[in-house]
Write an enzyme that holds these catalytic residues in place. Sequence first.
Site, PDB file in Angstrom:
ATOM      1  N   LYS A 158       0.818  -1.227   0.000  1.00 14.84           N
ATOM      2  CA  LYS A 158       0.000   0.000   0.000  1.00 14.84           C
ATOM      3  C   LYS A 158       0.850   1.274   0.000  1.00 14.84           C
ATOM      4  O   LYS A 158       0.453   2.287  -0.556  1.00 14.84           O
ATOM      5  CB  LYS A 158      -0.953   0.007   1.204  1.00 14.84           C
ATOM      6  CG  LYS A 158      -1.953  -1.153   1.221  1.00 14.84           C
ATOM      7  CD  LYS A 158      -3.037  -0.985   0.182  1.00 14.84           C
ATOM      8  CE  LYS A 158      -4.032  -2.142   0.214  1.00 14.84           C
ATOM      9  NZ  LYS A 158      -5.044  -2.059  -0.841  1.00 14.84           N
ATOM     10  N   GLU A 171      -9.908   5.695   2.981  1.00 17.75           N
ATOM     11  CA  GLU A 171     -10.720   4.598   3.509  1.00 17.75           C
ATOM     12  C   GLU A 171      -9.761   3.445   3.791  1.00 17.75           C
ATOM     13  O   GLU A 171      -8.708   3.355   3.166  1.00 17.75           O
ATOM     14  CB  GLU A 171     -11.776   4.174   2.476  1.00 17.75           C
ATOM     15  CG  GLU A 171     -11.306   3.174   1.392  1.00 17.75           C
ATOM     16  CD  GLU A 171     -10.207   3.713   0.467  1.00 17.75           C
ATOM     17  OE1 GLU A 171     -10.108   4.937   0.315  1.00 17.75           O
ATOM     18  OE2 GLU A 171      -9.449   2.890  -0.096  1.00 17.75           O
ATOM     19  N   SER A 177       1.753  -9.724  -0.781  1.00 13.99           N
ATOM     20  CA  SER A 177       1.403  -8.295  -0.724  1.00 13.99           C
ATOM     21  C   SER A 177       1.603  -7.667   0.652  1.00 13.99           C
ATOM     22  O   SER A 177       1.755  -6.446   0.751  1.00 13.99           O
ATOM     23  CB  SER A 177      -0.040  -8.099  -1.191  1.00 13.99           C
ATOM     24  OG  SER A 177      -0.920  -8.926  -0.454  1.00 13.99           O
TER      25      SER A 177
HETATM   26  C1  LIG Z   1      -1.688  -6.989   2.572  1.00 13.53           C
HETATM   27  C2  LIG Z   1      -2.823  -6.708   1.648  1.00 13.53           C
HETATM   28  N1  LIG Z   1      -2.889  -7.346   0.475  1.00 13.53           N
HETATM   29  C3  LIG Z   1      -3.891  -7.125  -0.397  1.00 13.53           C
HETATM   30  C4  LIG Z   1      -4.922  -6.250  -0.100  1.00 13.53           C
HETATM   31  C5  LIG Z   1      -6.023  -6.081  -1.084  1.00 13.53           C
HETATM   32  O1  LIG Z   1      -5.955  -4.880  -1.777  1.00 13.53           O
HETATM   33  P1  LIG Z   1      -5.638  -4.810  -3.300  1.00 13.53           P
HETATM   34  O2  LIG Z   1      -6.552  -5.780  -3.982  1.00 13.53           O
HETATM   35  O3  LIG Z   1      -5.947  -3.401  -3.659  1.00 13.53           O
HETATM   36  O4  LIG Z   1      -4.208  -5.150  -3.502  1.00 13.53           O
HETATM   37  C6  LIG Z   1      -4.902  -5.552   1.131  1.00 13.53           C
HETATM   38  C7  LIG Z   1      -5.961  -4.608   1.465  1.00 13.53           C
HETATM   39  O5  LIG Z   1      -6.089  -4.120   2.537  1.00 13.53           O
HETATM   40  C8  LIG Z   1      -3.827  -5.789   2.020  1.00 13.53           C
HETATM   41  O6  LIG Z   1      -3.742  -5.172   3.208  1.00 13.53           O
END
Ligand SMILES: Cc1ncc(COP(=O)(O)O)c(C=O)c1O
Length: 400
Positions: free
Chosen positions: A90, A112, A381
């Site tokens: 993020k 948000e 992620s």
């Molecule tokens: C660690 C992590 N991965 C993935 C996501 C999903 O978001 P996005 O689909 O925008 O990558 C989030 C959302 O809060 C997250 O905290």
Amino acid sequence: MKKFENTNGRYGEFGGMYVAETLVPALKDLEKIFIECMNDKSFMDEFDSLMRDYVGRPSPLYFAERLTEYCGGARIFLKREDLNHTGAHKINNTIGQALIAKRMGKRRLIAETGAGMHGVATATVAARFGMSCDVFMGSEDIRRQSQNAARMKMLGARLISVEIEGGEATLKDAMNEALRNWVATVENTFYVIGTAAGPHPYPAMVKEFQSCIGREAKRQLFEKTGKLPAQVIACVGGGSNAIGLFSPFIEDDGVDLYGAEAAGDGIETGRHAASLNGGSIGVLHGNKTYLLQDENGQILPTHSVSAGLDYPGVGPEHSFLKESGRANYIPIGDSEAVGAFQALCRLEGIIPALESSHAIALAMRNAPKLAREECIIVSLSGRGDKDMDSVEDYLAKKGK
Ligand SMILES: Cc1ncc(COP(=O)(O)O)c(C=O)c1O
């Protein structure tokens, strides 16, 4: 320098700018300044230097040897976004958007958040740039992601607990409330949207700032193996880490793109958050996309063990990639995701976010079907420190 390719916010029939009239001039202004920034060397130099020295990029591409042995088949590589400052992808996007806010002279950020990682990343850049910050978060998410709620406050942000009558007090309600606040404060406020959704130019802008994930991973895998991956896999909430990973591979026909959607208790139970597999086309939060709605267009309740995937819509480019057949979106349920979470903890000594665990689970399904010479890149992620309570609760309920 990279030139930004403007699609005018359309991805086939998806995307667009479906917002209150008061927001249209602000979005047009944002689009203009965003394009200017993408073509401005001094902006990109500042962005790149923060990415390197503040975020810690490039993040490593790690060969998960024991996970690969366990699964059999293709070699699994993890793109370690969990090692970024603040612990998830993020921050890539919030740095970019905060720099744009700075250029526009806006001193107040709003955001948000669901899992809280985007809220923490926004609070972090607000502190870094000396801006004020209000984060909207559903009260249910504050409960299940209490550590992140505390982190945001520690960083100096004001956390606004959202509970809307008839809502579920999760990400959709938080985004509704943030958009409502923005309509009233647009003169001095910059809305930092946390995923590749929302009205144009947000999906394009978020993709641009997250595309470092895919660009680095492509180069790193080539350096390690001399080849392209057979598959790239990411979880899809709104779709920002996924579109960031996919973007440099979209033109590579030999690379299969896979998104893991949250199937919760299973698509057939109705308790899920899989908009692409269980939804239909409509308009939500300013863009046309796949979403979970009833026959009157009312948004349906969602469920996922992971707060960050618990969202009834998805970024418009993913809807387009699904319709065009370029990407595959596979539902992964709570129990399979928690299984993958445990596997990564015990096989690799890495505690993944529950969101990312959906992508790990899909890699564990796909790897055995491929030859050992093939490679899979998975977007890890974020890290799972925030999810200890959720996983313990889940396992206790299942009697495990
Ligand atoms: C660690 C992590 N991965 C993935 C996501 C999903 O978001 P996005 O689909 O925008 O990558 C989030 C959302 O809060 C997250 O905290």
